[in-house]
Design an enzyme around this catalytic site. Structure first.
Site, PDB file in Angstrom:
ATOM      1  N   LYS A 190     191.905 101.277 124.790  1.00  0.00           N
ATOM      2  CA  LYS A 190     190.794 101.057 125.711  1.00  0.00           C
ATOM      3  C   LYS A 190     190.651 102.253 126.672  1.00  0.00           C
ATOM      4  O   LYS A 190     191.517 103.133 126.719  1.00  0.00           O
ATOM      5  CB  LYS A 190     191.026  99.740 126.455  1.00  0.00           C
ATOM      6  CG  LYS A 190     191.051  98.500 125.517  1.00  0.00           C
ATOM      7  CD  LYS A 190     191.119  97.224 126.346  1.00  0.00           C
ATOM      8  CE  LYS A 190     191.146  95.974 125.489  1.00  0.00           C
ATOM      9  NZ  LYS A 190     191.075  94.750 126.336  1.00  0.00           N
ATOM     10  N   TYR A 200     183.147  91.708 121.804  1.00  0.00           N
ATOM     11  CA  TYR A 200     183.638  90.634 122.670  1.00  0.00           C
ATOM     12  C   TYR A 200     182.686  89.433 122.704  1.00  0.00           C
ATOM     13  O   TYR A 200     182.645  88.698 123.696  1.00  0.00           O
ATOM     14  CB  TYR A 200     183.876  91.183 124.080  1.00  0.00           C
ATOM     15  CG  TYR A 200     185.102  92.073 124.173  1.00  0.00           C
ATOM     16  CD1 TYR A 200     186.369  91.585 123.851  1.00  0.00           C
ATOM     17  CD2 TYR A 200     185.004  93.399 124.590  1.00  0.00           C
ATOM     18  CE1 TYR A 200     187.496  92.393 123.940  1.00  0.00           C
ATOM     19  CE2 TYR A 200     186.128  94.213 124.686  1.00  0.00           C
ATOM     20  CZ  TYR A 200     187.373  93.702 124.357  1.00  0.00           C
ATOM     21  OH  TYR A 200     188.493  94.501 124.450  1.00  0.00           O
ATOM     22  N   ASN A 228     193.829  96.585 130.438  1.00  0.00           N
ATOM     23  CA  ASN A 228     195.117  96.318 129.787  1.00  0.00           C
ATOM     24  C   ASN A 228     195.404  97.239 128.606  1.00  0.00           C
ATOM     25  O   ASN A 228     196.139  96.875 127.686  1.00  0.00           O
ATOM     26  CB  ASN A 228     195.200  94.839 129.396  1.00  0.00           C
ATOM     27  CG  ASN A 228     194.047  94.436 128.487  1.00  0.00           C
ATOM     28  OD1 ASN A 228     193.302  95.289 127.994  1.00  0.00           O
ATOM     29  ND2 ASN A 228     193.902  93.147 128.235  1.00  0.00           N
ATOM     30  N   HIS A 246     193.666  96.820 122.666  1.00  0.00           N
ATOM     31  CA  HIS A 246     193.166  95.603 122.016  1.00  0.00           C
ATOM     32  C   HIS A 246     193.736  95.531 120.606  1.00  0.00           C
ATOM     33  O   HIS A 246     193.843  96.552 119.934  1.00  0.00           O
ATOM     34  CB  HIS A 246     191.630  95.663 121.921  1.00  0.00           C
ATOM     35  CG  HIS A 246     191.042  94.649 120.968  1.00  0.00           C
ATOM     36  ND1 HIS A 246     190.643  93.400 121.377  1.00  0.00           N
ATOM     37  CD2 HIS A 246     190.820  94.695 119.629  1.00  0.00           C
ATOM     38  CE1 HIS A 246     190.189  92.720 120.319  1.00  0.00           C
ATOM     39  NE2 HIS A 246     190.280  93.491 119.253  1.00  0.00           N
ATOM     40  N   GLU A 302     186.013  92.587 113.184  1.00  0.00           N
ATOM     41  CA  GLU A 302     186.104  93.755 114.065  1.00  0.00           C
ATOM     42  C   GLU A 302     186.187  95.053 113.247  1.00  0.00           C
ATOM     43  O   GLU A 302     185.581  96.062 113.611  1.00  0.00           O
ATOM     44  CB  GLU A 302     187.303  93.579 115.011  1.00  0.00           C
ATOM     45  CG  GLU A 302     187.056  92.419 115.985  1.00  0.00           C
ATOM     46  CD  GLU A 302     188.284  91.947 116.752  1.00  0.00           C
ATOM     47  OE1 GLU A 302     189.359  92.603 116.647  1.00  0.00           O
ATOM     48  OE2 GLU A 302     188.179  90.925 117.457  1.00  0.00           O
TER      49      GLU A 302
END
Ligand code: CDP
Ligand code: MG
Length: 133
Positions: free
Chosen positions: A10, A50, A113, A116, A127
């Site tokens: 990310k 998402y 965070n 992913h 995905e």
């Protein structure tokens, strides 16, 4: 069972110079990177990735964070890769993250965070299709 999964470093992970550190953790667990690309997500792409979170109170924050800088998207292949990548990534919630996991070592935050990884076979297929066709 050999599986394919989708992993994304990310924007905070890329900004902090953690690309090599993160990729090496997957490689040393005997998983292979078979596709890899750097890009900046458009809002549309982030909302597609998402989609299941649409309507949650954190959705806008998550999307704005996801498009805040370049990300690295990967296809990772290996033995039980979906489960093993999730274990290496660490828990969603900061209080449940253990040291040794990527999030446990690098992020004290719920939203920002670092990484992913797909959480099921269906998610992995969906995905991977978004980014690698
Ligand atoms: O990424 P993971 O599968 O562990 O968690 P998720 O529940 O699928 O949520 C996707 C992402 O939304 C998380 O990685 C966080 O960046 C963000 N999130 C958040 O900001 N606040 C929450 N309460 C839950 C998730
Ligand atoms: Mg998830």
């Amino acid at each position: 069972m050999i599986e394919e999964t989708f992993v994304m470093i990310k924007p905070d992970g890329v900004k902090r110079g953690l690309i090599g550190e993160i990729i090496s953790r997957f490689e040393r667990k005997l998983m292979s990177i078979t596709e890899l690309r750097m890009l900046t997500l458009t809002r549309e792409l982030a909302e597609e990735l998402y989609a299941e979170h649409k309507g949650r109170d954190y959705f806008e924050k998550l999307i704005n964070y996801s498009i805040s800088g370049p990300v690295v998207v990967m296809k990772i292949v290996g033995e039980n890769a979906i489960m093993n990548c999730r274990i290496l990534v660490g828990d969603t919630y900061p209080e449940k993250r253990v040291p040794g996991s990527i999030r446990g070592d690098f992020s004290p935050y719920l939203t920002e965070n670092v990484v992913h990884a797909s959480s099921s076979k269906e998610d992995a297929e969906r995905e991977l299709r978004i980014f690698f066709g």
